[in-house]
Enzyme design. Sequence first.
Site, PDB file in Angstrom:
ATOM      1  N   THR A 133       0.772  -1.398   0.043  1.00 30.29           N
ATOM      2  CA  THR A 133       0.095  -0.062   0.005  1.00 30.29           C
ATOM      3  C   THR A 133       0.959   1.366  -0.301  1.00 30.29           C
ATOM      4  N   GLY A 180       2.516  -2.879   8.266  1.00 28.13           N
ATOM      5  CA  GLY A 180       2.998  -3.008   9.762  1.00 28.13           C
ATOM      6  C   GLY A 180       4.425  -3.368  10.004  1.00 28.13           C
ATOM      7  N   GLU A 222      -5.878  -5.804   4.202  1.00 29.76           N
ATOM      8  CA  GLU A 222      -5.888  -7.166   3.484  1.00 29.76           C
ATOM      9  C   GLU A 222      -7.228  -7.088   2.507  1.00 29.76           C
TER      10      GLU A 222
HETATM   11  C1  LIG Z   1       2.775 -16.815  14.296  1.00 29.57           C
HETATM   12  C2  LIG Z   1       1.899 -17.131  12.953  1.00 29.57           C
HETATM   13  C3  LIG Z   1       0.941 -15.632  12.924  1.00 29.57           C
HETATM   14  C4  LIG Z   1       0.209 -15.956  11.252  1.00 29.57           C
HETATM   15  C5  LIG Z   1      -0.884 -14.921  11.155  1.00 29.57           C
HETATM   16  C6  LIG Z   1      -1.498 -15.202  10.086  1.00 29.57           C
HETATM   17  C7  LIG Z   1      -2.677 -14.059   9.680  1.00 29.57           C
HETATM   18  C8  LIG Z   1      -2.988 -13.049  10.793  1.00 29.57           C
HETATM   19  C9  LIG Z   1      -4.123 -12.295  10.679  1.00 29.57           C
HETATM   20  C10 LIG Z   1      -4.129 -10.891  10.675  1.00 29.57           C
HETATM   21  C11 LIG Z   1      -3.008 -10.182  10.592  1.00 29.57           C
HETATM   22  C12 LIG Z   1      -2.799  -9.177   9.623  1.00 29.57           C
HETATM   23  C13 LIG Z   1      -2.467  -7.826   9.998  1.00 29.57           C
HETATM   24  C14 LIG Z   1      -2.472  -6.487   8.848  1.00 29.57           C
HETATM   25  C15 LIG Z   1      -2.083  -7.120   7.481  1.00 29.57           C
HETATM   26  C16 LIG Z   1      -2.533  -6.167   6.409  1.00 29.57           C
HETATM   27  C17 LIG Z   1      -1.954  -6.458   5.138  1.00 29.57           C
HETATM   28  C18 LIG Z   1      -2.364  -5.544   4.130  1.00 29.57           C
HETATM   29  O1  LIG Z   1      -3.276  -4.864   4.345  1.00 29.57           O
HETATM   30  S1  LIG Z   1      -1.505  -5.810   2.686  1.00 29.57           S
HETATM   31  C19 LIG Z   1      -2.379  -4.924   1.454  1.00 29.57           C
HETATM   32  C20 LIG Z   1      -3.648  -5.543   1.098  1.00 29.57           C
HETATM   33  N1  LIG Z   1      -4.136  -4.948  -0.247  1.00 29.57           N
HETATM   34  C21 LIG Z   1      -5.137  -5.442  -0.923  1.00 29.57           C
HETATM   35  O2  LIG Z   1      -5.830  -6.194  -0.430  1.00 29.57           O
HETATM   36  C22 LIG Z   1      -5.515  -4.691  -1.996  1.00 29.57           C
HETATM   37  C23 LIG Z   1      -6.942  -4.647  -2.772  1.00 29.57           C
HETATM   38  N2  LIG Z   1      -6.852  -4.695  -4.093  1.00 29.57           N
HETATM   39  C24 LIG Z   1      -7.100  -5.994  -4.905  1.00 29.57           C
HETATM   40  O3  LIG Z   1      -6.894  -7.001  -4.514  1.00 29.57           O
HETATM   41  C25 LIG Z   1      -7.014  -5.668  -6.348  1.00 29.57           C
HETATM   42  O4  LIG Z   1      -6.372  -4.457  -6.683  1.00 29.57           O
HETATM   43  C26 LIG Z   1      -8.512  -5.806  -6.947  1.00 29.57           C
HETATM   44  C27 LIG Z   1      -8.900  -7.118  -6.777  1.00 29.57           C
HETATM   45  C28 LIG Z   1      -9.240  -4.838  -5.973  1.00 29.57           C
HETATM   46  C29 LIG Z   1      -8.795  -5.125  -8.233  1.00 29.57           C
HETATM   47  O5  LIG Z   1      -7.492  -5.530  -8.801  1.00 29.57           O
HETATM   48  P1  LIG Z   1      -7.293  -5.149 -10.528  1.00 29.57           P
HETATM   49  O6  LIG Z   1      -8.217  -3.977 -10.610  1.00 29.57           O
HETATM   50  O7  LIG Z   1      -5.895  -5.396 -10.929  1.00 29.57           O
HETATM   51  O8  LIG Z   1      -8.318  -6.479 -11.139  1.00 29.57           O
HETATM   52  P2  LIG Z   1      -9.605  -6.491 -11.622  1.00 29.57           P
HETATM   53  O9  LIG Z   1      -9.630  -6.011 -12.876  1.00 29.57           O
HETATM   54  O10 LIG Z   1     -10.791  -6.132 -10.841  1.00 29.57           O
HETATM   55  O11 LIG Z   1      -9.742  -7.964 -11.673  1.00 29.57           O
HETATM   56  C30 LIG Z   1      -9.020  -8.740 -12.438  1.00 29.57           C
HETATM   57  C31 LIG Z   1      -8.897 -10.256 -12.407  1.00 29.57           C
HETATM   58  O12 LIG Z   1      -8.037 -10.519 -11.356  1.00 29.57           O
HETATM   59  C32 LIG Z   1      -8.499 -11.590 -10.492  1.00 29.57           C
HETATM   60  N3  LIG Z   1      -8.125 -11.253  -9.083  1.00 29.57           N
HETATM   61  C33 LIG Z   1      -7.993  -9.793  -8.561  1.00 29.57           C
HETATM   62  N4  LIG Z   1      -7.268 -10.330  -7.367  1.00 29.57           N
HETATM   63  C34 LIG Z   1      -7.253 -11.562  -7.201  1.00 29.57           C
HETATM   64  C35 LIG Z   1      -6.221 -12.360  -6.390  1.00 29.57           C
HETATM   65  N5  LIG Z   1      -5.995 -11.865  -5.003  1.00 29.57           N
HETATM   66  N6  LIG Z   1      -6.282 -13.685  -6.511  1.00 29.57           N
HETATM   67  C36 LIG Z   1      -6.737 -14.074  -7.755  1.00 29.57           C
HETATM   68  N7  LIG Z   1      -7.512 -13.430  -8.777  1.00 29.57           N
HETATM   69  C37 LIG Z   1      -7.435 -12.197  -8.585  1.00 29.57           C
HETATM   70  C38 LIG Z   1     -10.285 -10.905 -10.659  1.00 29.57           C
HETATM   71  O13 LIG Z   1     -10.951 -12.132 -10.179  1.00 29.57           O
HETATM   72  C39 LIG Z   1     -10.316 -10.597 -12.213  1.00 29.57           C
HETATM   73  O14 LIG Z   1     -10.474 -11.754 -12.571  1.00 29.57           O
HETATM   74  P3  LIG Z   1     -11.396 -11.975 -13.852  1.00 29.57           P
HETATM   75  O15 LIG Z   1     -10.763 -10.979 -14.938  1.00 29.57           O
HETATM   76  O16 LIG Z   1     -12.636 -11.469 -13.677  1.00 29.57           O
HETATM   77  O17 LIG Z   1     -11.319 -13.360 -14.592  1.00 29.57           O
HETATM   78  C1  LIG Z   2      -4.514  -1.498  10.570  1.00 31.31           C
HETATM   79  C2  LIG Z   2      -4.071  -1.437   9.251  1.00 31.31           C
HETATM   80  C3  LIG Z   2      -2.870  -2.365   8.771  1.00 31.31           C
HETATM   81  C4  LIG Z   2      -2.398  -2.420   7.467  1.00 31.31           C
HETATM   82  N1  LIG Z   2      -1.528  -3.078   7.208  1.00 31.31           N
HETATM   83  C5  LIG Z   2      -0.750  -3.089   5.888  1.00 31.31           C
HETATM   84  C6  LIG Z   2       0.471  -3.705   5.504  1.00 31.31           C
HETATM   85  O1  LIG Z   2       0.997  -4.546   6.429  1.00 31.31           O
HETATM   86  N2  LIG Z   2       1.058  -3.638   4.288  1.00 31.31           N
HETATM   87  C7  LIG Z   2       0.224  -3.163   3.438  1.00 31.31           C
HETATM   88  O2  LIG Z   2       0.500  -2.950   2.074  1.00 31.31           O
HETATM   89  N3  LIG Z   2      -0.895  -2.464   3.460  1.00 31.31           N
HETATM   90  C8  LIG Z   2      -1.510  -2.486   4.809  1.00 31.31           C
HETATM   91  N4  LIG Z   2      -2.698  -1.787   5.239  1.00 31.31           N
HETATM   92  C9  LIG Z   2      -3.479  -0.862   4.193  1.00 31.31           C
HETATM   93  C10 LIG Z   2      -4.801  -1.538   3.549  1.00 31.31           C
HETATM   94  O3  LIG Z   2      -4.344  -2.706   2.888  1.00 31.31           O
HETATM   95  C11 LIG Z   2      -5.495  -0.502   2.824  1.00 31.31           C
HETATM   96  O4  LIG Z   2      -5.987   0.456   3.692  1.00 31.31           O
HETATM   97  C12 LIG Z   2      -6.508  -1.162   2.040  1.00 31.31           C
HETATM   98  O5  LIG Z   2      -6.095  -2.115   1.103  1.00 31.31           O
HETATM   99  C13 LIG Z   2      -7.354  -0.082   1.595  1.00 31.31           C
HETATM  100  O6  LIG Z   2      -6.720   0.958   0.498  1.00 31.31           O
HETATM  101  P1  LIG Z   2      -6.909   2.442   0.834  1.00 31.31           P
HETATM  102  O7  LIG Z   2      -6.873   2.628   2.418  1.00 31.31           O
HETATM  103  O8  LIG Z   2      -6.086   3.007  -0.111  1.00 31.31           O
HETATM  104  O9  LIG Z   2      -8.502   2.799   0.473  1.00 31.31           O
HETATM  105  P2  LIG Z   2      -8.896   3.088  -0.767  1.00 31.31           P
HETATM  106  O10 LIG Z   2      -8.411   1.965  -1.853  1.00 31.31           O
HETATM  107  O11 LIG Z   2      -8.610   4.622  -1.415  1.00 31.31           O
HETATM  108  O12 LIG Z   2     -10.381   2.940  -0.373  1.00 31.31           O
HETATM  109  C14 LIG Z   2     -11.129   4.168  -0.051  1.00 31.31           C
HETATM  110  C15 LIG Z   2     -12.634   4.051  -0.073  1.00 31.31           C
HETATM  111  O13 LIG Z   2     -12.836   3.901  -1.804  1.00 31.31           O
HETATM  112  C16 LIG Z   2     -13.739   2.857  -2.205  1.00 31.31           C
HETATM  113  N5  LIG Z   2     -13.081   2.324  -3.337  1.00 31.31           N
HETATM  114  C17 LIG Z   2     -11.974   2.277  -3.620  1.00 31.31           C
HETATM  115  N6  LIG Z   2     -11.810   1.454  -4.857  1.00 31.31           N
HETATM  116  C18 LIG Z   2     -13.097   1.092  -5.225  1.00 31.31           C
HETATM  117  C19 LIG Z   2     -13.926   0.529  -6.104  1.00 31.31           C
HETATM  118  N7  LIG Z   2     -13.168  -0.022  -7.130  1.00 31.31           N
HETATM  119  N8  LIG Z   2     -15.273   0.428  -6.219  1.00 31.31           N
HETATM  120  C20 LIG Z   2     -15.812   0.931  -5.319  1.00 31.31           C
HETATM  121  N9  LIG Z   2     -15.393   1.691  -4.248  1.00 31.31           N
HETATM  122  C21 LIG Z   2     -14.002   1.737  -4.081  1.00 31.31           C
HETATM  123  C22 LIG Z   2     -13.165   1.830  -0.880  1.00 31.31           C
HETATM  124  O14 LIG Z   2     -14.416   0.872  -0.894  1.00 31.31           O
HETATM  125  C23 LIG Z   2     -13.085   2.336   0.297  1.00 31.31           C
HETATM  126  O15 LIG Z   2     -14.461   2.934   0.888  1.00 31.31           O
HETATM  127  C24 LIG Z   2      -3.385  -1.660   6.462  1.00 31.31           C
HETATM  128  C25 LIG Z   2      -4.253  -0.801   6.824  1.00 31.31           C
HETATM  129  C26 LIG Z   2      -4.739  -0.831   8.177  1.00 31.31           C
HETATM  130  C27 LIG Z   2      -6.136   0.081   8.320  1.00 31.31           C
END
Ligand SMILES: CCCCCCCC/C=C\CCCCCCCC(=O)SCCNC(=O)CCNC(=O)[C@H](O)C(C)(C)COP(=O)(O)OP(=O)(O)OC[C@H]1O[C@@H](n2cnc3c(N)ncnc32)[C@H](O)[C@@H]1OP(=O)(O)O
Ligand SMILES: Cc1cc2nc3c(=O)[nH]c(=O)nc-3n(C[C@H](O)[C@H](O)[C@H](O)COP(=O)(O)OP(=O)(O)OC[C@H]3O[C@@H](n4cnc5c(N)ncnc54)[C@H](O)[C@@H]3O)c2cc1C
Length: 633
Positions: A116, A155, A398
């Site tokens: 991010t 983080g 996530e």
């Molecule tokens: C001691 C052991 C301890 C272990 C503990 C374990 C766990 C502990 C639990 C908790 C601790 C965690 C503490 C905090 C952690 C926080 C970390 C973070 O926050 S890291 C950042 C996260 N950031 C996101 O998640 C970004 C979200 N955005 C996206 O994923 C993409 O940008 C998306 C999907 C929103 C849009 O991506 P597009 O615009 O490039 O893709 P589109 O055009 O929408 O889709 C294209 C195709 O790609 C597929 N696709 C997209 N994402 C995919 C994915 N992840 N996997 C597979 N396919 C995917 C879609 O299904 C679509 O498929 P078709 O075209 O319909 O066939």
């Molecule tokens: C406690 C915490 C820990 C985190 N830890 C990590 C980490 O370890 N590593 C890391 O890389 N990131 C981490 N993040 C970041 C986190 O993954 C992002 O905050 C999250 O992916 C959302 O992105 P953003 O904050 O930029 O919000 P944005 O993507 O800007 O979204 C803002 C608003 O716009 C809306 N929006 C955005 N896109 C669309 C769309 N296509 N359609 C409709 N609405 C949309 C969303 O729904 C949302 O309401 C952490 C965040 C938090 C709060």
Amino acid sequence: MKCYPVPRENLVLSIDNLKDDIPEEYLSHKECYENVIRKGSVLYDIFSELSKDRKHKAHQAPSNAYRISDGIMQNVNPFLLHFALFVPAITNQATPEQQAEFLKHGFGIIGTYAQTELGHGTFLRGLETTATLDLETDEFVLNSPTLTSYKWWPGGLGHTANHCVVMAQLYVKGKCHGPHLFFVQIRDIETHEPLPGLKLGEIGAKMGFNTADNGFLGFHNFRIPRNNMLMKNSQVLKDGTYVESKNEKLTYGSMVFVRVYLLSDMAYMLARAATISVRYSAVRHQSHIKPDEPEVQILDFVIQQHKLFISIATSHAFKICGLWLWQTYSKVMEDIGKGSMDRLPELHALSCCLKTTSTRDAGWLIEQCRLACGGHGYLMSSNLPSLYTTATAAITYEGESTVLLLQTARYLIKSWKRAMEGESLPATVSFLSEYFNKRYNKWENTPKGIVDGLKLVVAGVTKMCAESIQKHVSRGQQYEEAWNSSSVQLIKASEAYSRALLCEVFWFEVDKVSSTLSNNLAVVLKQLAELYITYWALEKRGDLLVYTTISKDDLDKLQERYEELLALIRPNAVGLVDSFDIRDEILCSTLGAYDGRVYERMMEHALKSPLNAETVNQSFHKYMKPVILKHKI
Ligand SMILES: CCCCCCCC/C=C\CCCCCCCC(=O)SCCNC(=O)CCNC(=O)[C@H](O)C(C)(C)COP(=O)(O)OP(=O)(O)OC[C@H]1O[C@@H](n2cnc3c(N)ncnc32)[C@H](O)[C@@H]1OP(=O)(O)O
Ligand SMILES: Cc1cc2nc3c(=O)[nH]c(=O)nc-3n(C[C@H](O)[C@H](O)[C@H](O)COP(=O)(O)OP(=O)(O)OC[C@H]3O[C@@H](n4cnc5c(N)ncnc54)[C@H](O)[C@@H]3O)c2cc1C
């Protein structure tokens, strides 16, 4: 080197320098961080020993050691990202040779996952950090070209990690190949100073998660060896040849791992909140039911049971569905290892909607548990406020909930179209094909009948979305615009799908194992599963009335059955939360301790407030007294 036997709770919880003499809420922002690093380092040492025994594999459900740290840290562990994302990203996305190289120091390095940026979190294709190949030196040059391209939120990034996996736009010979992952050392191992060419720091105080050390990172012509690009799925050869991945979305695999894991995580968060609030409700006597009888346990109020028992049931629902989703994840990862990507879209869709529903539900249910404890739930010493702020962070991290639900909706619409073309569908969406044959089926007031009804709602709403998109397109909108115009309904389709999945998996998994359980256990587990399903049938009665043949009379009977279930569960309520088996030292709550000494613990905790160290605070003499005396008549 100290060597620990595999830590048991007793061993970890008995280590003296893991205890806090001053409750964390009385420490400054900086002291809080230093305190968790002190404790986290001891735990890191123990877990490192543990993990070596277990040889960390990409998709092995993390050990419960992670849970013990909850009690010790009493907040988020700044080392968490090392285990949650950094190591899984390397084991998931690097070649075996690279894994051996990057992880050769074992737990001698501490990593995080830096994806991010200040300007982008959701739209990964919009990330601005660049990694440009320098053919002459066989290196990548990392840059943060704008302020919005600074990594922001990872983080442990501010002051803890000395390495990270960075997501950056890959540039080779002037061409951009999209986001890729890179292994980057960011601090000197010995001095911990940021390496030259980097700007590092923490992003400041947050609503919760204040010990997670979320940080920022800017690159200025920062060089890493070409081999530091994680090259399991795509490669950049020495001569600058770019070898494409079989599926560009494999790069996003680490996020799927955490999303899958979060279902189980939320089960555990809810178990803690339910334990605290149910035990407190058994101790707290307040008001009368029958005027001529003594004050009752507040747990005897049916409305209190309505507020709390759904949390017990939901924790089990998430635990059981979390295991089911974990098995699906492991199977899909195995298939990908053998070269088959067929089920990746299904896994992505499932993980998106289930991560969203579990984190959202955990949030409002923990808040409901807090409110059910009255004023005392508002005390930090109850631990309910911290559980709330920690759980609700997961609604955003996530993958933000709205965005992930739209991902699942994308899969539902595609599946609906395939169903209308007569194609066979994966089992998790095959009910879409049966919609037209089943939509007028006679309603059955049973758990299975409710699950079938919830599936009809999914199919009906998905059909409505497809028709809405088609309507907007026929009026001249591009598909993407039509998609945006229909997004309110698309979110509804995903939410309905997620709820139907949770009800179905919970009921049928319990039903499947009940013959192997003692009769009493089977009865109670089935009561919880039936309570969960009936609760949601009543919550979603509007949709059921629109898309199924349920009648007002059926709903009245369901309401009656729901209230019967509350009464049946009441005698077992305390036993049920005791069976979560969360020790007081991990529960960290004055309201939820096993011995029920609520009021004594509340007073003991209150006296630890630094303000109570003296009877008159110096501010009286400094500020109040002059004013009082001046205005004294
Ligand atoms: C001691 C052991 C301890 C272990 C503990 C374990 C766990 C502990 C639990 C908790 C601790 C965690 C503490 C905090 C952690 C926080 C970390 C973070 O926050 S890291 C950042 C996260 N950031 C996101 O998640 C970004 C979200 N955005 C996206 O994923 C993409 O940008 C998306 C999907 C929103 C849009 O991506 P597009 O615009 O490039 O893709 P589109 O055009 O929408 O889709 C294209 C195709 O790609 C597929 N696709 C997209 N994402 C995919 C994915 N992840 N996997 C597979 N396919 C995917 C879609 O299904 C679509 O498929 P078709 O075209 O319909 O066939
Ligand atoms: C406690 C915490 C820990 C985190 N830890 C990590 C980490 O370890 N590593 C890391 O890389 N990131 C981490 N993040 C970041 C986190 O993954 C992002 O905050 C999250 O992916 C959302 O992105 P953003 O904050 O930029 O919000 P944005 O993507 O800007 O979204 C803002 C608003 O716009 C809306 N929006 C955005 N896109 C669309 C769309 N296509 N359609 C409709 N609405 C949309 C969303 O729904 C949302 O309401 C952490 C965040 C938090 C709060």
